[in-house]
Scaffold this active site. Structure first.
Site, mmCIF file in Angstrom:
data_model
loop_
_atom_site.group_PDB
_atom_site.id
_atom_site.type_symbol
_atom_site.label_atom_id
_atom_site.label_comp_id
_atom_site.label_asym_id
_atom_site.label_seq_id
_atom_site.Cartn_x
_atom_site.Cartn_y
_atom_site.Cartn_z
ATOM 1 N N PHE A 2 -24.329 -22.705 -43.737
ATOM 2 C CA PHE A 2 -24.380 -21.281 -44.029
ATOM 3 C C PHE A 2 -23.503 -20.992 -45.249
ATOM 4 O O PHE A 2 -22.871 -21.898 -45.793
ATOM 5 C CB PHE A 2 -23.892 -20.481 -42.814
ATOM 6 C CG PHE A 2 -24.616 -20.825 -41.544
ATOM 7 C CD1 PHE A 2 -25.792 -20.184 -41.205
ATOM 8 C CD2 PHE A 2 -24.132 -21.808 -40.686
ATOM 9 C CE1 PHE A 2 -26.479 -20.512 -40.039
ATOM 10 C CE2 PHE A 2 -24.803 -22.144 -39.523
ATOM 11 C CZ PHE A 2 -25.981 -21.497 -39.199
ATOM 12 N N SER A 40 -31.284 -22.377 -36.403
ATOM 13 C CA SER A 40 -29.849 -22.147 -36.272
ATOM 14 C C SER A 40 -29.507 -20.782 -36.849
ATOM 15 O O SER A 40 -29.913 -20.453 -37.964
ATOM 16 C CB SER A 40 -29.059 -23.223 -37.016
ATOM 17 O OG SER A 40 -29.257 -24.491 -36.424
ATOM 18 N N CYS A 47 -22.444 -21.400 -34.936
ATOM 19 C CA CYS A 47 -23.818 -21.866 -35.102
ATOM 20 C C CYS A 47 -24.451 -22.059 -33.726
ATOM 21 O O CYS A 47 -24.016 -22.903 -32.942
ATOM 22 C CB CYS A 47 -23.838 -23.182 -35.879
ATOM 23 S SG CYS A 47 -25.497 -23.867 -36.104
ATOM 24 N N THR A 49 -28.338 -22.185 -31.440
ATOM 25 C CA THR A 49 -29.750 -22.533 -31.577
ATOM 26 C C THR A 49 -30.632 -21.543 -30.832
ATOM 27 O O THR A 49 -30.390 -21.254 -29.651
ATOM 28 C CB THR A 49 -29.997 -23.954 -31.024
ATOM 29 O OG1 THR A 49 -29.183 -24.881 -31.746
ATOM 30 C CG2 THR A 49 -31.456 -24.346 -31.159
ATOM 31 N N ALA A 67 -22.501 -23.451 -24.911
ATOM 32 C CA ALA A 67 -22.010 -24.512 -24.030
ATOM 33 C C ALA A 67 -20.515 -24.327 -23.748
ATOM 34 O O ALA A 67 -19.841 -23.481 -24.342
ATOM 35 C CB ALA A 67 -22.277 -25.873 -24.663
ATOM 36 N N HIS A 105 -19.266 -24.456 -37.383
ATOM 37 C CA HIS A 105 -18.470 -25.172 -36.375
ATOM 38 C C HIS A 105 -17.066 -24.568 -36.373
ATOM 39 O O HIS A 105 -16.205 -24.963 -37.154
ATOM 40 C CB HIS A 105 -18.416 -26.666 -36.686
ATOM 41 C CG HIS A 105 -19.769 -27.286 -36.770
ATOM 42 N ND1 HIS A 105 -20.026 -28.445 -37.473
ATOM 43 C CD2 HIS A 105 -20.973 -26.897 -36.256
ATOM 44 C CE1 HIS A 105 -21.306 -28.743 -37.374
ATOM 45 N NE2 HIS A 105 -21.901 -27.829 -36.645
ATOM 46 N N THR A 150 -11.877 -14.441 -49.278
ATOM 47 C CA THR A 150 -10.853 -15.073 -50.106
ATOM 48 C C THR A 150 -9.483 -14.743 -49.546
ATOM 49 O O THR A 150 -9.191 -13.582 -49.246
ATOM 50 C CB THR A 150 -10.953 -14.571 -51.562
ATOM 51 O OG1 THR A 150 -12.247 -14.884 -52.073
ATOM 52 C CG2 THR A 150 -9.885 -15.225 -52.435
#
Length: 200
Positions: A2, A40, A47, A49, A67, A105, A150
């Site tokens: 991404f 995704s 991220c 699914t 999960a 992640h 930033t």
């Protein structure tokens, strides 16, 4: 992959436990026909699914499973009906890289320490987990709830970011206040640079 450029704000409309998983239904304005099963989507930086998708009235609703690891290290475990989240679809080859490389992640959770509003902008100070602070550098990049930002200043494990009016308007960051928790993903290049340095 991404870019940290949010393209929609979604709303969690149901949360259901499924053993060690949690099934979330998220309403958004994406076109249902272009939202494929298995796609995704970064949901406030996480991220996830797509496992089901349908039109419900004027909105598209997609479903994702979170999960145990996701529930443990991100803010997803605290999401409930009505929670607003930032959404970004996966990067396509040839797309403009407007932010920075974001994997989806999440590394952990950062806490808002303070908020200062001025001139339609907002300065936020955060506390990062100590093991992540070495990856955060002044003028470097960081993703907070999936938004590429930033870094303004860094003081030990504290850092600040300045939010412009556009970011406040099109992401959930405009509603953030002191003590709120946000998903944080440190810059991928900073992580690899640190690993190479350690290897030497």
């Amino acid at each position: 992959m991404f870019t940290g450029i949010v393209t929609d704000m979604g709303e969690v409309i149901s949360v259901a436990p499924r053993g060690e998983l949690r099934r979330l239904r998220i309403a958004c304005s994406y076109d249902a026909d272009s939202t494929a099963l298995g796609a995704s989507i970064a949901c406030s930086g996480v991220c996830l699914t797509v496992v089901a998708v349908a039109r419900e009235g004027a909105r598209t609703v997609f479903e994702v499973d979170a999960a145990a690891e996701t529930l443990a290290v991100t803010t997803v475990g605290a999401w409930a009906c009505g929670t607003r989240i930032n959404l970004e679809r996966a990067l396509k080859i040839g797309d403009e890289l407007g932010g920075h490389i974001v994997t989806g992640h999440v590394d952990g959770v950062a806490k808002v320490l303070s908020r200062e509003d001025f001139d339609d902008m907002c300065l936020l100070w955060f506390e990062a987990p100590r093991d992540l602070s070495r990856f955060i550098a002044k003028k470097g990049s960081v993703a907070l709830d999936g938004v590429s930002l930033t870094v303004n200043e860094v003081e030990e494990n504290r850092f600040s970011v300045l939010l412009i009016p556009h970011t406040l308007a099109v992401t959930t960051l405009g509603a953030r206040r002191a003590a709120d928790a946000l998903n944080i993903e440190v810059d991928l290049m900073a992580r690899y640079a640190a690993r190479l340095s350690e290897a030497r």
